[in-house]
Design a protein around this motif. Structure first.
Motif, PDB file in Angstrom:
ATOM      1  N   PRO A   3       0.804  -1.227   0.000  1.00 44.95           N
ATOM      2  CA  PRO A   3       0.000   0.000   0.000  1.00 44.95           C
ATOM      3  C   PRO A   3       0.838   1.280   0.000  1.00 44.95           C
ATOM      4  CG  PRO A   3      -0.912  -1.582   1.535  1.00 44.95           C
ATOM      5  CD  PRO A   3       0.383  -2.159   1.052  1.00 44.95           C
ATOM      6  N   GLN A   4       1.962   1.283   0.719  1.00 45.55           N
ATOM      7  CA  GLN A   4       2.806   2.472   0.775  1.00 45.55           C
ATOM      8  C   GLN A   4       3.379   2.805  -0.605  1.00 45.55           C
ATOM      9  OE1 GLN A   4       5.924   1.976   3.654  1.00 45.55           O
ATOM     10  NE2 GLN A   4       5.579   4.020   4.478  1.00 45.55           N
ATOM     11  N   GLN A   5       3.797   1.767  -1.328  1.00 42.23           N
ATOM     12  CA  GLN A   5       4.336   1.980  -2.670  1.00 42.23           C
ATOM     13  C   GLN A   5       3.241   2.446  -3.622  1.00 42.23           C
ATOM     14  OE1 GLN A   5       6.307  -1.402  -4.451  1.00 42.23           O
ATOM     15  NE2 GLN A   5       6.546  -0.357  -6.411  1.00 42.23           N
ATOM     16  N   LEU A   6       2.060   1.827  -3.532  1.00 42.36           N
ATOM     17  CA  LEU A   6       0.937   2.244  -4.381  1.00 42.36           C
ATOM     18  C   LEU A   6       0.594   3.707  -4.125  1.00 42.36           C
ATOM     19  CD1 LEU A   6      -1.269   1.583  -6.440  1.00 42.36           C
ATOM     20  CD2 LEU A   6      -2.684   0.793  -4.524  1.00 42.36           C
ATOM     21  N   SER A   7       0.526   4.088  -2.856  1.00 42.81           N
ATOM     22  CA  SER A   7       0.239   5.478  -2.505  1.00 42.81           C
ATOM     23  C   SER A   7       1.260   6.417  -3.137  1.00 42.81           C
ATOM     24  CB  SER A   7       0.238   5.633  -0.985  1.00 42.81           C
ATOM     25  OG  SER A   7       0.163   6.995  -0.613  1.00 42.81           O
ATOM     26  N   ARG A   8       2.526   6.086  -3.002  1.00 44.71           N
ATOM     27  CA  ARG A   8       3.588   6.930  -3.535  1.00 44.71           C
ATOM     28  C   ARG A   8       3.516   7.018  -5.062  1.00 44.71           C
ATOM     29  NH1 ARG A   8       7.193   4.862  -0.835  1.00 44.71           N
ATOM     30  NH2 ARG A   8       7.845   3.224  -2.268  1.00 44.71           N
ATOM     31  N   LEU A  10       0.930   6.431  -7.142  1.00 43.22           N
ATOM     32  CA  LEU A  10      -0.253   7.132  -7.643  1.00 43.22           C
ATOM     33  C   LEU A  10      -0.160   8.639  -7.417  1.00 43.22           C
ATOM     34  CD1 LEU A  10      -3.197   4.761  -6.675  1.00 43.22           C
ATOM     35  CD2 LEU A  10      -2.236   5.152  -8.951  1.00 43.22           C
ATOM     36  N   ARG A  11       0.365   9.034  -6.289  1.00 41.55           N
ATOM     37  CA  ARG A  11       0.416  10.464  -5.975  1.00 41.55           C
ATOM     38  C   ARG A  11       1.606  11.183  -6.581  1.00 41.55           C
ATOM     39  NH1 ARG A  11       1.548  11.539  -1.304  1.00 41.55           N
ATOM     40  NH2 ARG A  11       2.250   9.504  -0.624  1.00 41.55           N
ATOM     41  N   GLU A  12       2.748  10.488  -6.717  1.00 41.09           N
ATOM     42  CA  GLU A  12       3.976  11.177  -7.094  1.00 41.09           C
ATOM     43  C   GLU A  12       4.569  10.712  -8.421  1.00 41.09           C
ATOM     44  OE1 GLU A  12       6.517  10.602  -3.703  1.00 41.09           O
ATOM     45  OE2 GLU A  12       5.087  11.581  -2.345  1.00 41.09           O
ATOM     46  N   GLY A  13       4.022   9.662  -9.019  1.00 41.68           N
ATOM     47  CA  GLY A  13       4.554   9.146 -10.268  1.00 41.68           C
ATOM     48  C   GLY A  13       4.367  10.116 -11.420  1.00 41.68           C
ATOM     49  N   HIS A  14       5.179   9.942 -12.472  1.00 41.96           N
ATOM     50  CA  HIS A  14       5.150  10.901 -13.577  1.00 41.96           C
ATOM     51  C   HIS A  14       5.116  10.253 -14.952  1.00 41.96           C
ATOM     52  CE1 HIS A  14       5.678  14.308 -10.947  1.00 41.96           C
ATOM     53  NE2 HIS A  14       6.698  13.706 -10.369  1.00 41.96           N
ATOM     54  N   SER A  15       4.742   9.007 -15.061  1.00 39.51           N
ATOM     55  CA  SER A  15       4.731   8.375 -16.385  1.00 39.51           C
ATOM     56  C   SER A  15       3.578   8.938 -17.225  1.00 39.51           C
ATOM     57  CB  SER A  15       4.576   6.857 -16.250  1.00 39.51           C
ATOM     58  OG  SER A  15       3.252   6.530 -15.866  1.00 39.51           O
ATOM     59  N   ALA A  91      -9.333   3.381 -12.951  1.00 40.81           N
ATOM     60  CA  ALA A  91      -8.209   4.252 -13.310  1.00 40.81           C
ATOM     61  C   ALA A  91      -7.190   4.371 -12.176  1.00 40.81           C
ATOM     62  CB  ALA A  91      -8.716   5.636 -13.713  1.00 40.81           C
ATOM     63  N   THR A  92      -7.625   4.170 -10.946  1.00 34.54           N
ATOM     64  CA  THR A  92      -6.717   4.290  -9.802  1.00 34.54           C
ATOM     65  C   THR A  92      -6.222   2.944  -9.300  1.00 34.54           C
ATOM     66  OG1 THR A  92      -8.564   4.356  -8.237  1.00 34.54           O
ATOM     67  CG2 THR A  92      -7.715   6.484  -9.025  1.00 34.54           C
ATOM     68  N   THR A  93      -6.636   1.876  -9.928  1.00 39.33           N
ATOM     69  CA  THR A  93      -6.208   0.539  -9.514  1.00 39.33           C
ATOM     70  C   THR A  93      -4.847   0.222 -10.127  1.00 39.33           C
ATOM     71  OG1 THR A  93      -8.485  -0.228  -9.314  1.00 39.33           O
ATOM     72  CG2 THR A  93      -6.804  -1.917  -9.567  1.00 39.33           C
ATOM     73  N   GLY A  94      -3.919  -0.188  -9.285  1.00 39.02           N
ATOM     74  CA  GLY A  94      -2.594  -0.585  -9.761  1.00 39.02           C
ATOM     75  C   GLY A  94      -1.613   0.564  -9.774  1.00 39.02           C
ATOM     76  N   GLY A  95      -0.352   0.183  -9.817  1.00 34.79           N
ATOM     77  CA  GLY A  95       0.723   1.162  -9.756  1.00 34.79           C
ATOM     78  C   GLY A  95       1.026   1.822 -11.090  1.00 34.79           C
ATOM     79  N   GLU A  96       2.122   2.534 -11.094  1.00 30.40           N
ATOM     80  CA  GLU A  96       2.520   3.348 -12.239  1.00 30.40           C
ATOM     81  C   GLU A  96       2.748   2.520 -13.501  1.00 30.40           C
ATOM     82  OE1 GLU A  96       5.597   7.031 -13.075  1.00 30.40           O
ATOM     83  OE2 GLU A  96       5.812   5.855 -11.253  1.00 30.40           O
TER      84      GLU A  96
END
Length: 169
Positions: A3-8, A10-15, A91-96
Motif C-alpha cells: 500500500p505504501q508503494q501504491l500510494s507513492r 499514484l500520488r507522485e509518479g510521472h509516467s 483508473a486508480t487501480t494498480g501502480g505506475e
C-alpha cells in the motif's frame, strides 16, 4: 504491491500513462458531478436544472421524462454516479507500470470506457428520440466518456502488447 508503494506511485509518479489516468479520474469526477446534479433533480431535492441557452437543450424535460426512470425502477442519475465511480476506481487501480505488470487492469478499464462511450451515444440518441431535447448535464458526462476513451487508448495498447509478449515499439 505494498500500500505504501501504491500510494507513492499514484500520488507522485510521472509516467505518461499515469498522467492520462489522472485525467480519466478527473473526467470521471466531472461525469459523476453531473450525475449528482441530475440525481438531486430526479429525487426532488432540486426543483429545476438550469441550462445554458443552447438550442435543443432542456434538462428538466429530459430528466423528468419516463425515459429517465425506465431502467431498474430508479432514476438514471444514481446509476450514472455508480458508473463514473467504477471508472475512477479502475483508473486508480494498480501502480505506475500496471500496463506491463498487470495488463488486465488497463484492458478492463479500456473495455469499460469503450462500453460507456457506446452506451452514452445510444442514450443520447434515446434522449433525442423520446424528448426531442438533450440533457446538458448528461451530454457533458458523455463528452467525459469519449475523452476518457482517447486517454485510455495508449495504456490499453501497451497492456495488450505486454499480455501478448510483444516488445514496445
Amino acid at each position: 504491491m505494498e500500500p505504501q508503494q501504491l500510494s507513492r506511485e499514484l500520488r507522485e509518479g510521472h509516467s505518461p500513462d499515469l498522467e492520462r489516468r489522472r485525467w480519466i479520474v478527473g473526467l470521471s469526477m466531472l461525469g459523476g458531478t453531473m450525475a449528482q446534479i441530475v440525481t438531486l433533480y430526479q429525487s426532488g431535492v432540486l426543483k429545476e436544472l438550469p441550462d445554458l441557452p443552447i438550442p435543443y437543450v432542456d434538462s428538466d424535460r429530459v430528466d423528468a421524462s419516463p425515459y429517465a426512470y425506465s431502467r431498474l425502477n430508479t432514476p438514471d442519475g444514481p446509476l450514472m454516479m455508480i458508473n463514473y465511480g467504477i471508472t475512477a476506481w479502475l483508473a486508480t487501480t494498480g501502480g505506475e507500470n500496471r500496463a506491463k505488470e498487470n495488463p488486465l487492469i488497463p484492458i478492463a478499464m479500456g473495455a469499460k470506457i469503450l462500453i460507456d462511450a457506446i452506451a452514452a451515444a445510444e442514450l443520447a440518441r434515446e434522449e433525442w428520440s423520446e424528448n426531442k431535447a438533450f440533457c446538458e448535464y448528461c451530454q457533458v458526462a458523455t463528452l467525459c466518456s469519449f475523452a476518457s476513451l482517447a486517454l485510455a487508448a495508449p495504456e490499453v495498447t501497451t497492456a495488450v502488447r505486454s499480455l501478448l509478449g510483444q516488445a514496445e515499439t
